[in-house]
Design a protein around this motif. Sequence first.
Motif, PDB file in Angstrom:
ATOM      1  N   GLU A 265     -35.784  34.595  51.737  1.00  0.00           N
ATOM      2  CA  GLU A 265     -34.367  34.359  51.992  1.00  0.00           C
ATOM      3  C   GLU A 265     -33.702  35.624  50.326  1.00  0.00           C
ATOM      4  O   GLU A 265     -32.700  35.392  50.663  1.00  0.00           O
ATOM      5  N   VAL A 266     -34.320  35.724  49.814  1.00  0.00           N
ATOM      6  CA  VAL A 266     -33.724  36.839  49.077  1.00  0.00           C
ATOM      7  C   VAL A 266     -33.389  38.255  49.696  1.00  0.00           C
ATOM      8  O   VAL A 266     -32.085  38.569  49.448  1.00  0.00           O
ATOM      9  N   LEU A 267     -34.334  38.597  50.431  1.00  0.00           N
ATOM     10  CA  LEU A 267     -33.787  39.986  51.603  1.00  0.00           C
ATOM     11  C   LEU A 267     -32.171  39.115  52.540  1.00  0.00           C
ATOM     12  O   LEU A 267     -31.110  40.142  52.537  1.00  0.00           O
ATOM     13  N   ASP A 268     -32.300  37.593  52.890  1.00  0.00           N
ATOM     14  CA  ASP A 268     -31.226  36.981  53.514  1.00  0.00           C
ATOM     15  C   ASP A 268     -29.945  37.073  52.494  1.00  0.00           C
ATOM     16  O   ASP A 268     -28.927  37.418  53.702  1.00  0.00           O
ATOM     17  N   HIS A 269     -30.061  37.055  51.211  1.00  0.00           N
ATOM     18  CA  HIS A 269     -29.497  37.124  50.401  1.00  0.00           C
ATOM     19  C   HIS A 269     -28.034  38.629  49.951  1.00  0.00           C
ATOM     20  O   HIS A 269     -27.891  38.926  50.461  1.00  0.00           O
ATOM     21  N   PHE A 270     -29.605  38.552  49.196  1.00  0.00           N
ATOM     22  CA  PHE A 270     -29.779  39.976  47.620  1.00  0.00           C
ATOM     23  C   PHE A 270     -29.529  41.466  49.217  1.00  0.00           C
ATOM     24  O   PHE A 270     -29.107  42.009  48.657  1.00  0.00           O
ATOM     25  N   GLY A 271     -30.355  41.415  50.184  1.00  0.00           N
ATOM     26  CA  GLY A 271     -30.950  42.477  51.202  1.00  0.00           C
ATOM     27  C   GLY A 271     -29.745  42.687  51.356  1.00  0.00           C
ATOM     28  O   GLY A 271     -29.426  43.639  51.893  1.00  0.00           O
ATOM     29  N   VAL A 272     -29.570  41.658  52.327  1.00  0.00           N
ATOM     30  CA  VAL A 272     -27.865  41.720  53.294  1.00  0.00           C
ATOM     31  C   VAL A 272     -26.586  42.140  53.168  1.00  0.00           C
ATOM     32  O   VAL A 272     -26.400  42.856  53.056  1.00  0.00           O
TER      33      VAL A 272
END
Length: 186
Positions: A81-88
Motif C-alpha cells: 500500500e505504501v508503494l501503491d500510494h507514496f511510491g507512485v
Amino acid sequence: RRGSAHILITGSRGSGKTTLLERLLKEGILSGGEKAGIRSFAMRNEDGTPSQIILEDRSDGQQQAIAEGFVPGRGPKVKAEVLDHFGVQAIEHAKSASGCWAVIDEVGFLENASPAYCRALLRLFDQKRVAAVLRKKDTALIGAIRSRTDAVCFDLDDFEKETGVKVVYSNFDTDETMLEKLSMAK
C-alpha cells in the motif's frame, strides 16, 4: 540513440552501484536528477540486520517504510500500500520535475508487490530519461527495464573483470574510465 539513452547500473552487492550513481549526480552528468526520482535504503539494527527498507522521494525528501519485519530466510514484509500510494506519487513527482533526468536507486524485488508502482516506473522511462540502479535479480520488472532498446546497461561486475577496477569511492579520484564511458551516453 546513445545520446538520449537511459543509464542502467547493475552489479552484485557492494560493487559500487549507488556510489557510481551518486558520483554521476555530483559530476552534473544527470542534470536535475538530484531532485527527481526515488532512493531506497535499509535502516539497520545495532547488529547490522535490516529493520526497515525506506523509500525516499528525491523531490522533497519525504520518506516512508516500504518493508519491515525481516525474518531470516524469509525476508521482509512488503508494504504494498505504501508503494501503491507514496511510491507512485514519488514517481509522478519525478515525471513533473524540471530537469531532464530522473534517478532511481534502486530497483529490486520489493517493487513486485505493487503492480501500480511497477506500471508507474515503466511509464517514467517513456516520459523522462532515467538513470537507475538495478539489483542483480531476475524479476519481471527488472527484465522489462533491462530489455529496453533505449537503455545502456553497465554491469559493474563485468567492468571489474574487464578492467581490474572496482568502482568504489576511493577509485574515483584516480580512475575515471567508467565515468568517461557513462558520460558518452549523456
